[in-house]
Scaffold this active site. Structure first.
Site, PDB file in Angstrom:
ATOM      1  N   HIS A  85      -9.005   5.519   9.981  1.00 31.66           N
ATOM      2  CA  HIS A  85      -9.542   5.104   8.689  1.00 31.66           C
ATOM      3  C   HIS A  85     -10.963   5.642   8.516  1.00 31.66           C
ATOM      4  O   HIS A  85     -11.298   6.213   7.480  1.00 31.66           O
ATOM      5  CB  HIS A  85      -9.540   3.583   8.575  1.00 31.66           C
ATOM      6  CG  HIS A  85      -8.174   2.980   8.369  1.00 31.66           C
ATOM      7  ND1 HIS A  85      -7.303   2.729   9.407  1.00 31.66           N
ATOM      8  CD2 HIS A  85      -7.545   2.577   7.237  1.00 31.66           C
ATOM      9  CE1 HIS A  85      -6.188   2.190   8.913  1.00 31.66           C
ATOM     10  NE2 HIS A  85      -6.306   2.092   7.603  1.00 31.66           N
ATOM     11  N   ASN A 114      11.268  -9.485 -13.310  1.00 30.09           N
ATOM     12  CA  ASN A 114      10.430 -10.231 -12.383  1.00 30.09           C
ATOM     13  C   ASN A 114       8.980  -9.804 -12.537  1.00 30.09           C
ATOM     14  O   ASN A 114       8.692  -8.684 -12.961  1.00 30.09           O
ATOM     15  CB  ASN A 114      10.825  -9.914 -10.929  1.00 30.09           C
ATOM     16  CG  ASN A 114      12.272 -10.188 -10.643  1.00 30.09           C
ATOM     17  OD1 ASN A 114      12.704 -11.327 -10.604  1.00 30.09           O
ATOM     18  ND2 ASN A 114      13.049  -9.123 -10.455  1.00 30.09           N
ATOM     19  N   HIS A 167      -1.741  -2.662   0.251  1.00 33.25           N
ATOM     20  CA  HIS A 167      -1.416  -2.048   1.546  1.00 33.25           C
ATOM     21  C   HIS A 167      -0.174  -2.713   2.147  1.00 33.25           C
ATOM     22  O   HIS A 167      -0.183  -3.182   3.271  1.00 33.25           O
ATOM     23  CB  HIS A 167      -2.622  -2.118   2.482  1.00 33.25           C
ATOM     24  CG  HIS A 167      -3.799  -1.377   1.920  1.00 33.25           C
ATOM     25  ND1 HIS A 167      -4.154  -0.119   2.342  1.00 33.25           N
ATOM     26  CD2 HIS A 167      -4.654  -1.701   0.918  1.00 33.25           C
ATOM     27  CE1 HIS A 167      -5.202   0.292   1.637  1.00 33.25           C
ATOM     28  NE2 HIS A 167      -5.527  -0.646   0.775  1.00 33.25           N
ATOM     29  N   HIS A 179       2.810   2.801   2.047  1.00 35.07           N
ATOM     30  CA  HIS A 179       1.694   2.828   1.078  1.00 35.07           C
ATOM     31  C   HIS A 179       0.710   3.939   1.366  1.00 35.07           C
ATOM     32  O   HIS A 179       0.749   4.583   2.415  1.00 35.07           O
ATOM     33  CB  HIS A 179       1.006   1.461   1.019  1.00 35.07           C
ATOM     34  CG  HIS A 179       0.203   1.121   2.239  1.00 35.07           C
ATOM     35  ND1 HIS A 179       0.729   0.439   3.306  1.00 35.07           N
ATOM     36  CD2 HIS A 179      -1.092   1.370   2.559  1.00 35.07           C
ATOM     37  CE1 HIS A 179      -0.208   0.284   4.228  1.00 35.07           C
ATOM     38  NE2 HIS A 179      -1.328   0.849   3.809  1.00 35.07           N
ATOM     39  N   HIS A 216     -10.849   3.037   0.353  1.00 28.72           N
ATOM     40  CA  HIS A 216     -10.377   1.918   1.175  1.00 28.72           C
ATOM     41  C   HIS A 216     -11.362   1.610   2.306  1.00 28.72           C
ATOM     42  O   HIS A 216     -11.483   0.462   2.720  1.00 28.72           O
ATOM     43  CB  HIS A 216      -9.004   2.259   1.751  1.00 28.72           C
ATOM     44  CG  HIS A 216      -8.414   1.239   2.679  1.00 28.72           C
ATOM     45  ND1 HIS A 216      -8.449  -0.118   2.426  1.00 28.72           N
ATOM     46  CD2 HIS A 216      -7.754   1.389   3.862  1.00 28.72           C
ATOM     47  CE1 HIS A 216      -7.840  -0.756   3.419  1.00 28.72           C
ATOM     48  NE2 HIS A 216      -7.423   0.118   4.302  1.00 28.72           N
TER      49      HIS A 216
HETATM   50 MN    MN Z   1      -3.569   0.824   4.305  1.00 27.24          MN
END
Ligand code: MN
Length: 257
Positions: A207, A62, A69, A73, A79
């Site tokens: 983040h 495939n 993400h 992950h 990021h």
């Molecule tokens: Mn992420």
């Protein structure tokens, strides 16, 4: 016996258990849903190339369609805008992908309040019982949210005011990023930040602070209930996507039994 020979024996006999912290990757794997006008990622899917047929008589294979993400992950520093000059996912040193991990269990609090936020006090309380946070290690934040991961609506837990999933307060994220020796934070939810974190100051503080400090995120982990509070070793293996901001990742934990 060499150290590695001892390890191989321990894995073979089960005195070191390999616990898979990775969610299976399929079309059903939940993905983040951002409101307008932001761009969204795709669900994972397979595109069949051949299956022992005229397209390839002896082989099945495939193409895969996925976001960086998607599912379990790894978030690389690049990021986030605060880490824009940091490493992309292919640049993360392999030595950093094998690291000690501790587990902080907030399942009871998250069950009582889906918007539960981890505070500095909670982590400091944890260290009083279990010892210091590990140098170059992961804080794995257990909330019980992995039990919802087979159903996207349940997992995202959104209503008209947005998503309600547990996370980490802005002050705690700043503290973890700048005042602890951690390498990163791992969570069971769709992202490292709380569902309501778009409204925090700063928005998405996990983040902003962790990736800005050159640290990492791991998401959509499961089986954290099978790890001890401290003493596990985590192997996190993101694909080395050149220029990539993150990658689906196989995350394994080694646990002494
Ligand atoms: Mn992420």
């Amino acid at each position: 016996m060499s150290l590695l020979a001892q390890l191989v024996t321990a894995v073979a006999t089960g005195s070191v258990e390999v616990v898979d912290l990775t969610a299976p990757l399929s079309q059903q794997t939940p993905v983040l849903r951002l409101p307008e006008p932001f761009a969204n990622t795709v669900h994972f899917s397979l595109r069949e190339l051949s299956r022992y047929d005229e397209r390839g008589p002896a082989w099945y294979w495939n193409d895969i369609v996925t976001g960086e993400h998607t599912g379990t992950h790894f978030d690389a520093p690049i990021h986030w805008v605060t880490g824009r000059n940091g490493d992309d996912v292919s640049q993360v040193a392999p030595q950093r992908l094998v690291a000690p991990a501790v587990v902080l269990d907030a399942t009871t609090m998250a069950a009582a309040d889906p918007d539960f936020l981890l505070q500095v006090d909670h982590v400091q309380e944890w260290t009083k019982t279990h010892g210091a946070l590990p140098e170059g290690g992961w804080l794995l934040y257990r909330t019980g949210w992995d039990a919802r991961s087979d159903d996207e609506n349940d997992f995202l837990n959104a209503d008209e005011t947005g998503s309600h999933t547990p996370g980490i307060s802005s002050e705690c994220a700043r503290w973890l990023a700048t005042e602890t020796p951690l390498i990163g934070v791992g969570v069971e939810t769709v992202g490292t930040d709380a569902g309501a974190a778009h409204g925090f100051d700063p928005p998405f503080p996990c983040h902003a602070f962790l990736l800005g400090a050159g640290k990492y995120g791991l998401t959509q982990l499961r089986n954290l209930d099978r790890l001890p509070p401290q003493g596990a070793v985590v192997i996190a293996a993101p694909l080395p996507i050149v220029g990539g901001s993150g990658s689906p990742t196989r995350v394994l934990a080694l646990v002494e039994r």
